[in-house]
Design a protein around this motif. Structure first.
Motif, short mmCIF file in Angstrom:
data_model
loop_
_atom_site.label_atom_id
_atom_site.label_comp_id
_atom_site.label_asym_id
_atom_site.label_seq_id
_atom_site.Cartn_x
_atom_site.Cartn_y
_atom_site.Cartn_z
N GLU A 1 34.97 46.27 46.49
CA GLU A 1 34.05 45.16 46.21
C GLU A 1 34.20 44.64 44.79
O GLU A 1 33.86 43.49 44.50
CB GLU A 1 32.60 45.61 46.44
N TYR A 2 34.69 45.47 43.90
CA TYR A 2 34.82 45.05 42.50
C TYR A 2 35.87 43.95 42.33
O TYR A 2 35.73 43.10 41.46
CB TYR A 2 35.20 46.23 41.61
N GLY A 3 36.89 43.96 43.14
CA GLY A 3 37.97 42.97 43.01
C GLY A 3 37.48 41.53 43.08
O GLY A 3 37.73 40.74 42.15
N PRO A 4 36.77 41.13 44.14
CA PRO A 4 36.28 39.75 44.21
C PRO A 4 35.28 39.41 43.09
O PRO A 4 35.28 38.29 42.58
CB PRO A 4 35.58 39.69 45.57
N VAL A 5 34.46 40.39 42.70
CA VAL A 5 33.51 40.14 41.62
C VAL A 5 34.26 39.86 40.32
O VAL A 5 33.95 38.91 39.59
CB VAL A 5 32.53 41.32 41.46
N LEU A 6 35.27 40.66 40.05
CA LEU A 6 36.08 40.44 38.85
C LEU A 6 36.79 39.09 38.91
O LEU A 6 36.88 38.38 37.89
CB LEU A 6 37.11 41.57 38.68
N ASP A 7 37.29 38.73 40.08
CA ASP A 7 37.94 37.42 40.21
C ASP A 7 36.98 36.29 39.86
O ASP A 7 37.34 35.34 39.15
CB ASP A 7 38.46 37.23 41.64
N HIS A 8 35.74 36.40 40.33
CA HIS A 8 34.73 35.37 40.02
C HIS A 8 34.45 35.32 38.52
O HIS A 8 34.35 34.24 37.93
CB HIS A 8 33.44 35.62 40.78
N PHE A 55 30.09 37.22 30.20
CA PHE A 55 31.03 37.39 31.31
C PHE A 55 32.07 38.47 30.99
O PHE A 55 32.40 39.30 31.84
CB PHE A 55 31.74 36.09 31.65
N ARG A 56 32.56 38.48 29.77
CA ARG A 56 33.54 39.50 29.40
C ARG A 56 32.90 40.89 29.42
O ARG A 56 33.52 41.87 29.85
CB ARG A 56 34.15 39.19 28.05
N GLY A 57 31.65 40.95 28.94
CA GLY A 57 30.94 42.23 28.98
C GLY A 57 30.75 42.73 30.40
O GLY A 57 30.94 43.92 30.70
N ALA A 58 30.37 41.82 31.30
CA ALA A 58 30.19 42.19 32.70
C ALA A 58 31.52 42.64 33.31
O ALA A 58 31.58 43.65 34.04
CB ALA A 58 29.62 41.02 33.49
N ALA A 59 32.58 41.93 33.02
CA ALA A 59 33.90 42.30 33.55
C ALA A 59 34.33 43.66 33.02
O ALA A 59 34.85 44.50 33.78
CB ALA A 59 34.93 41.23 33.19
#
Length: 177
Positions: free
Chosen positions: A81-88, A57-61
């Motif tokens: 679109e990156y904002g909600p993905v990062l929030d998840h 998850f940290r790598g993806a973020a």
């Protein structure tokens, strides 16, 4: 039936009762050993899975943040679109941190199992010295009572509330954060 035969029979019955308590304590102790191994294995698997997920998850973020920086000048719409993905992803990382609480709960159960095993081993140690006069039921009965007290004390560990707040972490407390 004469008195010596009756006394010998009573001693034999008392000896069999003591042997039965040894069987009970041994069986419970063996099963608790398996439980302790399973708890330790579960804890190791939980720790490994949590570490792997946290890393992923940290790598993806980190990749999304890096991509966001590169594309911030190029495509503002895609960047949103990156904002909600990062929030998840950050929420997932936060929830994965609950493995600390689960580890504390497992530690508390391992401590409980260890205390139970100690009492059962104590009961088994009482069965080791030979009875000085095997023909006397009283010695067998005294031994059986002492063993039964240890077994009952071991079983009573089940009712110990290891989750109750305590100052002493070594006694099995769990910190809620």
């Amino acid at each position: 039936m004469n008195a010596p035969t009756k006394g010998a029979r009573g001693a034999k019955d008392a000896e069999q009762a003591a042997d039965l308590l040894v069987t009970v304590a041994t069986t419970l102790n063996e099963r608790l050993a398996i439980t302790a191994e399973e708890l330790a294995r579960s804890q190791a698997m939980l720790r490994e899975a949590s570490e792997e997920l946290m890393t992923a998850f940290r790598g993806a973020a980190d990749r999304i943040v890096a991509a966001q920086r590169v594309e911030s000048k190029v495509n503002v719409e895609k960047n949103a679109e990156y904002g909600p993905v990062l929030d998840h992803l950050y929420r997932a990382v936060h929830h994965l941190q609950s493995h600390d609480l689960v580890n504390q709960l497992i530690d508390a159960q391992k401590l409980r199992v260890d205390k139970m095993r100690e009492k059962l081993l104590e009961a088994l140690s009482l069965a080791q010295p030979p009875v000085s006069n095997p023909a006397l039921a009283g010695e067998w009965i005294e031994r059986s009572r002492a063993m039964l007290d240890c077994i009952v004390a071991g079983i009573a560990q089940i009712d110990d509330d290891t989750r109750a707040p305590r100052n002493d972490k070594l006694r099995g407390s769990v910190d809620l954060f």
